[in-house]
Design an enzyme around this catalytic site. Structure first.
Site, PDB file in Angstrom:
ATOM      1  CD  GLU A 113      48.525  56.408 -41.716  1.00 23.36           C
ATOM      2  OE1 GLU A 113      47.865  56.364 -42.774  1.00 23.36           O
ATOM      3  OE2 GLU A 113      47.999  56.321 -40.593  1.00 23.36           O
ATOM      4  CD  GLU A 142      41.814  71.594 -52.891  1.00 22.61           C
ATOM      5  OE1 GLU A 142      41.266  72.619 -52.480  1.00 22.61           O
ATOM      6  OE2 GLU A 142      41.195  70.609 -53.331  1.00 22.61           O
TER       7      GLU A 142
END
Lengths: 388, 341
Positions: free
Chosen positions: A373, A244
């Site tokens: 989360e 990324e």
């Protein structure tokens, strides 16, 4: 700090825009079934034929070898031109392919990479199991070495487009006695046409069969399909995730900006539920839409900064913040889109890209590819240094 | 395209941070005040802070909005008086139509206070009938206010002032009224104070949000309950992660607003308003969460958490309210005679 692009980069933008303008498919992308696969394949093939397939891949492996800034420009033009999402080719182009480029053997690269770029083969990802979701490293699906093969038995789940894929990047447990659960995992390429594979699509809340359960009954995979070493699969997986560079969310972010502009247009022409006045004259609604627009505007800035950082070296955990912020903003936008429609929100138009479909579909974003989360854990632990 | 600080900008930011750390510890607020003494004004003036983004031809240092942004952002980590912003903007206003007043402001000899109007006033009138709240007015010679159309400085001595107690008790507050001709006025065409102020206020709020993020995280690492640091609990960890995300969004958008101004982008108002919306929300929400992370300690006067919340609430009242900012980012008009100074 500087927002300008060089003359060379501007020229590249023109080139990309010109090609996209005359080549982007006019009809909307079907959102499931063979029609979707055919649509994605035709679009990938068209990009391949013109040399626009694998823009981020190095030239020596058939890609376009664009710099990070050129990738940014390409994606901005791509989304602005209304080009379709990468769709069925996501895993092949953004995961499997880059992993082979980084860690594959010459033989693997020569065989698989051209078939990805040309659109011949779709890939899927065999990572999650019923007992290993967010806690991926606890995966248990066994693979025993038998001569020059791995023999795989067990189950994977949430495998996106398994029913359409020819190959799978598969994580298996080759050693259960390692000191930590991260040891003993192997990353292997599985041919989805191998005997013993049973694929069962799962119907999703939006009506599509987006992902599948996959069962393996004595499936034999040649050892030469292993990428990296036996028991070294966790490192291989982390390599892929580390690709990324800030460009991964640009397409979604630009689409989202277009969506918010569309909502503003709707507000100009539509009454709010329970009101005869135009929605645009409603203070509370404009407040929400304004806040949403500010967040969407910031998404571009966040990606720009991540790309700026990536040009100096690997970006830090801020890439996770951009991802979290993007998916949360998406859900807010699609929720507001539902509310704006009043009673018409009950209808489910058949065409893809409807506000109702976007809304139902949006629930995948805070779950797939790392739940919100888990992302908050990563931010707390890696960006802020909080204890595990 | 590059949204990272240049090496020179990073050096400036580091230098500012060092001075603030040395000279303006938060603990100075206990039994003291954020109001700056004359020698403190002169000290920061000597460092060039008050004319940082002002052209050198009119008595400034000759940097730009980016450097002013770095200063304002750092200032609220240490809760410097908001009069710093008044001086920076006041010098820009003076440079347009009262050049003789620039030197005093930039030298830290003439102080300027921010004002919040208590009733609407059009700043284009010759005589302004004002009722204002003055922020940190002690020793201020001028009072600064602005709206989308113009910015004005009034002589503080021409206003009737009554000191009042304020929620942000780190600085003074007064009610001021009068019917006065501005000492100096700059219209929107002469200087875009409105957009500049949005960016710098966003910077202050982003700095504040960063400061409380760090305060909450530091505490979550050392405070132990149930046998472990509370930062290990997801309820606390996720609250801190959300604080970090708010800061990241506000900071990135702030940078985008700054580069929009320097590159003459037409959407400066949209970028600046977006930055301010996100920064304001980050400041208020992070300051609130920080108190919660600190538990009962966070509710005490002894803990510094409350200063940040009060300052966030104060900054919220300066210049455009959120509902104007929301209209700016959507490209919708804002009511003409609504004063936002």
């Amino acid at each position: 700090m500087d927002i300008s692009f060089s003359a060379e980069e501007q020229a590249f933008r023109e080139e990309a825009r010109d090609w996209l303008r005359s080549n982007v498919p006019m009809q909307p992308r079907p959102h499931h079934g063979e029609a979707m696969v055919e649509f994605d394949r035709a679009w990938q093939r068209r990009q391949f034929d013109a040399g626009w397939a694998g823009v981020a891949w190095p030239k020596e492996f058939g890609g376009r070898g664009l710099s990070l800034l050129q990738q940014l420009i390409w994606l901005e033009e791509y989304a602005s031109a209304g080009a379709p999402a990468v769709g069925c080719y996501y895993v092949a182009l953004n995961h499997g392919g880059p992993t082979l480029i980084a860690l594959g053997t010459d033989e693997q690269k020569a065989f698989y990479l051209p078939r990805i770029l040309s659109g011949e083969t779709i890939w899927c990802q065999g990572f999650s199991e019923p007992g290993a979701g967010s806690d991926l490293a606890s995966l248990r699906m066994r693979a025993e070495i038998d001569g020059d093969h791995l023999v795989v038995n067990g189950q994977k789940i949430w495998t996106t487009y398994a029913q359409h894929a020819r190959y799978q990047e598969l994580l298996v447990r080759t050693d259960s006695n390692g000191p930590k659960k991260h040891h003993g995992i192997t990353w292997v390429i599985c041919d989805m046409e191998s005997p013993g594979i049973d694929i069962r699509p799962i119907k999703c809340m939006d009506g599509t069969e987006h992902f599948c359960e996959v069962f393996y009954d004595n499936v034999r995979i040649p050892l030469k399909n292993v990428v990296g070493d036996i028991n070294d699969g966790w490192r291989v997986t982390m390599t892929t995730l580390g690709f990324e560079r800030g460009t991964g969310l640009l397409f979604d972010q630009i689409e989202l900006n277009n969506y918010v502009e569309h909502l503003l247009e709707l507000c100009r022409n539509k009454a709010l539920p329970g009101s005869v006045g135009r929605a645009i004259d409603d203070g509370e609604l404009i407040a929400r839409l304004g806040n949403l627009k500010a967040e969407v505007t910031a998404l571009r800035a966040m990606s720009y900064k991540t790309i700026s950082t990536a040009q100096r070296g690997a970006p830090g955990p801020e890439a996770t913040m951009v991802a979290l912020y993007t998916v949360e903003t998406m859900q807010k936008a699609f929720r507001l889109g539902m509310e704006l429609q009043g009673g018409d929100a009950l209808l489910l138009p058949g065409h893809p890209g409807s506000m109702q479909f976007n809304y139902l579909n949006s629930f995948i974003h805070t779950i797939g590819g790392g739940t919100s989360e888990i992302r908050r854990n990563i931010i707390g632990e890696r960006a802020l240094g909080l204890p595990r | 395209m590059n949204l990272l600080l240049s090496d020179e900008q990073q050096m400036i930011a580091d230098a500012i941070g060092d001075v603030l750390l040395q000279e303006y510890p938060l603990d100075r607020l206990h039994g003291g005040s954020a109001t700056m003494a004359p020698n403190q004004w002169q000290q920061i003036a000597e460092l060039g802070w008050l004319g940082l983004g002002l052209d050198d031809g009119v008595g400034g240092v000759g940097y730009g909005l980016a450097e002013e942004m770095l200063l304002c952002r750092a200032s609220q980590r240490h809760l410097l008086s908001p009069s710093l912003l008044a001086a920076i903007l006041g010098a820009h206003v003076a440079a347009v139509n009262a050049p003789e007043a620039v030197a005093g402001i930039v030298a830290g000899e003439t102080t300027v206070a921010l004002a919040v109007p208590r009733k609407p006033v059009s700043l284009l009138e010759d005589l302004l009938d004002v009722e204002l709240l003055l922020i940190d007015p002690e020793n201020a010679e001028y009072v600064l206010l602005w709206d989308t159309e113009a910015a004005v400085m009034l002589s503080a001595s021409q206003l009737k002032q009554v000191a009042v107690a304020g929620v942000d008790n780190s600085i003074g507050l007064s009610v001021a009224s009068g019917s006065v001709a501005p000492f100096v006025r700059a219209t929107r065409g002469e200087a875009d104070i409105y957009a500049r102020a949005l960016v710098l206020l966003a910077a202050m709020e982003t700095g504040l949000a960063e400061g409380v993020r760090d305060m909450a995280v530091d505490y979550a690492k050392v405070r132990e309950q149930f046998g472990q640091a509370i930062g290990a609990f997801q309820a606390i960890k996720h609250a801190c992660a959300d604080m970090a995300c708010r800061v990241e969004a506000a900071d990135c958008q702030l940078r985008m607003a700054v580069v929009s101004q320097s590159s003459g982008e037409t959407d400066l108002l949209v970028q600046a308003a977006a930055a301010r919306l996100l920064a304001g929300e980050a400041a208020r929400e992070n300051a609130t969460r920080n108190i919660q992370v600190h538990g009962a300690m966070g509710y005490t006067a002894e803990c510094n958490a409350h200063w940040f919340l009060k300052r966030a609430r104060l900054l919220e009242q300066v210049s455009a309210p959120p509902r104007h900012l929301q209209r700016h980012v959507l490209g919708l008009p804002v009511g003409r005679f609504e004063s936002v100074g």
